[in-house]
Write a protein that holds these residues in place. Structure first.
Motif, PDB file in Angstrom:
ATOM      1  N   VAL A   1      35.254  45.088  40.951  1.00 23.21           N
ATOM      2  CA  VAL A   1      35.790  45.677  42.186  1.00 23.21           C
ATOM      3  C   VAL A   1      34.850  46.753  42.717  1.00 23.21           C
ATOM      4  N   GLN A   2      34.319  47.560  41.809  1.00 21.77           N
ATOM      5  CA  GLN A   2      33.346  48.575  42.199  1.00 21.77           C
ATOM      6  C   GLN A   2      32.129  47.922  42.848  1.00 21.77           C
ATOM      7  N   GLY A   3      31.683  46.804  42.259  1.00 21.45           N
ATOM      8  CA  GLY A   3      30.555  46.073  42.815  1.00 21.45           C
ATOM      9  C   GLY A   3      30.842  45.544  44.212  1.00 21.45           C
ATOM     10  N   ILE A   4      32.055  45.039  44.402  1.00 20.94           N
ATOM     11  CA  ILE A   4      32.471  44.537  45.724  1.00 20.94           C
ATOM     12  C   ILE A   4      32.393  45.649  46.764  1.00 20.94           C
ATOM     13  N   LYS A   5      32.837  46.834  46.379  1.00 20.70           N
ATOM     14  CA  LYS A   5      32.802  47.977  47.292  1.00 20.70           C
ATOM     15  C   LYS A   5      31.362  48.395  47.602  1.00 20.70           C
ATOM     16  N   GLU A   6      30.541  48.457  46.568  1.00 23.99           N
ATOM     17  CA  GLU A   6      29.151  48.886  46.756  1.00 23.99           C
ATOM     18  C   GLU A   6      28.359  47.886  47.591  1.00 23.99           C
ATOM     19  N   LEU A   7      28.661  46.605  47.427  1.00 24.41           N
ATOM     20  CA  LEU A   7      27.993  45.565  48.218  1.00 24.41           C
ATOM     21  C   LEU A   7      28.581  45.459  49.622  1.00 24.41           C
ATOM     22  N   ASN A   8      29.713  46.121  49.817  1.00 27.18           N
ATOM     23  CA  ASN A   8      30.416  46.110  51.108  1.00 27.18           C
ATOM     24  C   ASN A   8      30.740  44.679  51.558  1.00 27.18           C
ATOM     25  N   ILE A   9      31.338  43.923  50.627  1.00 27.05           N
ATOM     26  CA  ILE A   9      31.778  42.560  50.947  1.00 27.05           C
ATOM     27  C   ILE A   9      33.116  42.700  51.678  1.00 27.05           C
ATOM     28  N   LYS A  10      33.042  42.755  52.985  1.00 27.28           N
ATOM     29  CA  LYS A  10      34.168  43.171  53.814  1.00 27.28           C
ATOM     30  C   LYS A  10      35.420  42.315  53.640  1.00 27.28           C
ATOM     31  N   ALA A  11      35.247  40.989  53.573  1.00 24.33           N
ATOM     32  CA  ALA A  11      36.413  40.105  53.473  1.00 24.33           C
ATOM     33  C   ALA A  11      37.213  40.372  52.202  1.00 24.33           C
ATOM     34  N   LEU A  12      36.540  40.813  51.141  1.00 26.16           N
ATOM     35  CA  LEU A  12      37.224  41.141  49.890  1.00 26.16           C
ATOM     36  C   LEU A  12      37.639  42.608  49.853  1.00 26.16           C
ATOM     37  N   LYS A  13      36.755  43.461  50.307  1.00 22.80           N
ATOM     38  CA  LYS A  13      37.003  44.903  50.272  1.00 22.80           C
ATOM     39  C   LYS A  13      38.269  45.293  51.034  1.00 22.80           C
ATOM     40  N   LYS A  14      38.479  44.687  52.195  1.00 16.47           N
ATOM     41  CA  LYS A  14      39.634  45.066  53.012  1.00 16.47           C
ATOM     42  C   LYS A  14      40.967  44.615  52.418  1.00 16.47           C
ATOM     43  N   ASN A  15      40.909  43.709  51.434  1.00 17.51           N
ATOM     44  CA  ASN A  15      42.141  43.214  50.804  1.00 17.51           C
ATOM     45  C   ASN A  15      42.378  43.784  49.410  1.00 17.51           C
ATOM     46  N   LEU A  16      41.615  44.812  49.052  1.00 20.95           N
ATOM     47  CA  LEU A  16      41.836  45.491  47.779  1.00 20.95           C
ATOM     48  C   LEU A  16      43.063  46.393  47.884  1.00 20.95           C
ATOM     49  N   LEU A  17      43.809  46.460  46.818  1.00 21.04           N
ATOM     50  CA  LEU A  17      44.967  47.339  46.773  1.00 21.04           C
ATOM     51  C   LEU A  17      44.530  48.776  46.495  1.00 21.04           C
ATOM     52  N   LYS A  18      45.312  49.721  46.937  1.00 17.20           N
ATOM     53  CA  LYS A  18      45.063  51.107  46.587  1.00 17.20           C
ATOM     54  C   LYS A  18      45.331  51.261  45.082  1.00 17.20           C
ATOM     55  N   PRO A  19      44.592  52.146  44.415  1.00 15.04           N
ATOM     56  CA  PRO A  19      44.731  52.289  42.953  1.00 15.04           C
ATOM     57  C   PRO A  19      46.162  52.429  42.464  1.00 15.04           C
ATOM     58  N   ASP A  20      47.018  53.141  43.206  1.00 16.41           N
ATOM     59  CA  ASP A  20      48.395  53.330  42.747  1.00 16.41           C
ATOM     60  C   ASP A  20      49.264  52.089  42.933  1.00 16.41           C
ATOM     61  N   LYS A  21      48.729  51.071  43.590  1.00 15.46           N
ATOM     62  CA  LYS A  21      49.462  49.818  43.814  1.00 15.46           C
ATOM     63  C   LYS A  21      49.019  48.705  42.854  1.00 15.46           C
ATOM     64  N   VAL A  22      47.989  48.980  42.074  1.00 13.07           N
ATOM     65  CA  VAL A  22      47.465  47.973  41.142  1.00 13.07           C
ATOM     66  C   VAL A  22      48.435  47.763  39.987  1.00 13.07           C
ATOM     67  N   LYS A  23      48.842  46.511  39.789  1.00 13.30           N
ATOM     68  CA  LYS A  23      49.718  46.138  38.678  1.00 13.30           C
ATOM     69  C   LYS A  23      49.161  44.881  38.010  1.00 13.30           C
ATOM     70  N   LEU A  24      49.304  44.807  36.713  1.00 11.01           N
ATOM     71  CA  LEU A  24      48.756  43.692  35.963  1.00 11.01           C
ATOM     72  C   LEU A  24      49.268  42.356  36.478  1.00 11.01           C
ATOM     73  N   LYS A  25      48.342  41.490  36.831  1.00  6.90           N
ATOM     74  CA  LYS A  25      48.670  40.173  37.360  1.00  6.90           C
ATOM     75  C   LYS A  25      47.597  39.195  36.917  1.00  6.90           C
ATOM     76  N   TYR A  26      48.032  38.021  36.482  1.00  6.95           N
ATOM     77  CA  TYR A  26      47.088  37.031  35.982  1.00  6.95           C
ATOM     78  C   TYR A  26      46.816  35.920  37.005  1.00  6.95           C
ATOM     79  N   THR A  27      45.674  35.279  36.833  1.00  3.13           N
ATOM     80  CA  THR A  27      45.360  34.112  37.651  1.00  3.13           C
ATOM     81  C   THR A  27      46.302  32.960  37.301  1.00  3.13           C
ATOM     82  N   ILE A  28      46.513  32.076  38.254  1.00  8.81           N
ATOM     83  CA  ILE A  28      47.316  30.873  38.036  1.00  8.81           C
ATOM     84  C   ILE A  28      46.377  29.744  37.629  1.00  8.81           C
TER      85      ILE A  28
END
Length: 271
Positions: free
Chosen positions: A231-258
């Motif tokens: 996630v840090q890498g995504i932010k540093e690379l400024n990958i906008k399509a992914l960066k804009k859909n990141l949750l705020k740290p206080d909203k992060v909850k453990l979730k697994y891939t399907i």
């Protein structure tokens, strides 16, 4: 006539609403056991960092985890897994690629020479771009190995440099998971870093009745720490399509891939 006009207007409105919906951002994860899904989750605490990556995104990002235990670039391709992924990738998708743990061990059947490793990464980049998608290369995460005075030992001295070279030569975004994870482990230190890995007590988990000590693979807390680095890498690379859909740290909850449908039909290479 009036009824037909109303019907046409209704159909047009439905079409406009449907076409106006935002297309989900698709992310494909390609790699080895340090990234892979682990099942069943109630029988083992082992987790790959890709498995917990959905924890950091809203529902506008769809993540497919194709990483698998024990795979190298060579065996991932030989089993047909790469072809399976490529056939699912579409224009604008993102493909994170991380290999090295199994490629670099000469005693394993998954061993890939340095030249083959580089060629395989270059092929993957070309294939992804041919689909109009976006490759993102990741170096291998660090193993937990400290020397007698508490300094982390580099267990990936060669292959990550090859990935960096491919990224530079082909102008591919790179997330240096190795360098970042080394800093994380060094910060935790010799004892505290154990809680990130598979240091399992006996009699707790069905798949590990006698317990287990494994300094390569993660439990939830370790997988989340590694996913944070991505996630840090995504932010540093400024990958906008992914960066804009990141949750705020206080909203992060453990979730697994399907688990991806159809992936279980791919037969592994006999060892």
């Amino acid at each position: 006539m009036h009824k037909y006009l109303l019907l046409i207007i209704a159909v047009l409105l439905v079409f406009m609403l449907e076409s106006g919906k935002t297309k989900p951002v698709k992310v494909f994860l390609i790699g080895d056991s340090t990234m892979a899904d682990k099942e069943p989750v109630d029988e083992t605490p082992e987790r790959g960092w890709g498995m917990v990556l959905p924890s950091f995104f809203n529902d506008k990002v769809v993540i497919e985890n194709h990483a698998r235990n024990g795979r190298s670039t060579k065996t991932f391709m030989a089993e047909g897994r790469w072809d399976f992924v490529i056939n699912r990738i579409g224009e604008g998708d993102y493909v994170f690629i991380q290999f090295g743990h199994n490629d670099e061990v000469a005693t394993k059947s998954s061993y890939t020479t340095e030249a083959e490793f580089e060629a395989n990464f270059r092929k993957m980049v070309v294939d992804v771009r041919s689909k109009g998608a976006n490759p993102i290369l990741c170096t291998s995460v660090a193993r937990r190995k400290f020397d007698s005075v508490g300094n982390l030992v580099d267990t990936h001295p060669v292959y990550p440099a090859i990935i960096r070279k491919v990224a530079t030569d082909m102008r591919v975004p790179l997330i240096d998971m190795k360098t970042m994870s080394e800093k994380v482990l060094q910060k935790y230190g010799v004892e505290a870093s154990k809680k990130l890995f598979m240091h399992v007590e006996p009699g707790i988990w069905k798949k590990h009745p006698n317990g287990k000590i494994d300094d390569t693979h993660f439990v939830d807390v370790g997988a989340l720490e590694m996913a944070k680095l991505a996630v840090q890498g995504i932010k540093e690379l400024n990958i906008k399509a992914l960066k804009k859909n990141l949750l705020k740290p206080d909203k992060v909850k453990l979730k697994y891939t399907i688990p991806v449908q159809g992936i279980e039909k791919i037969k592994p290479i006999e060892k």
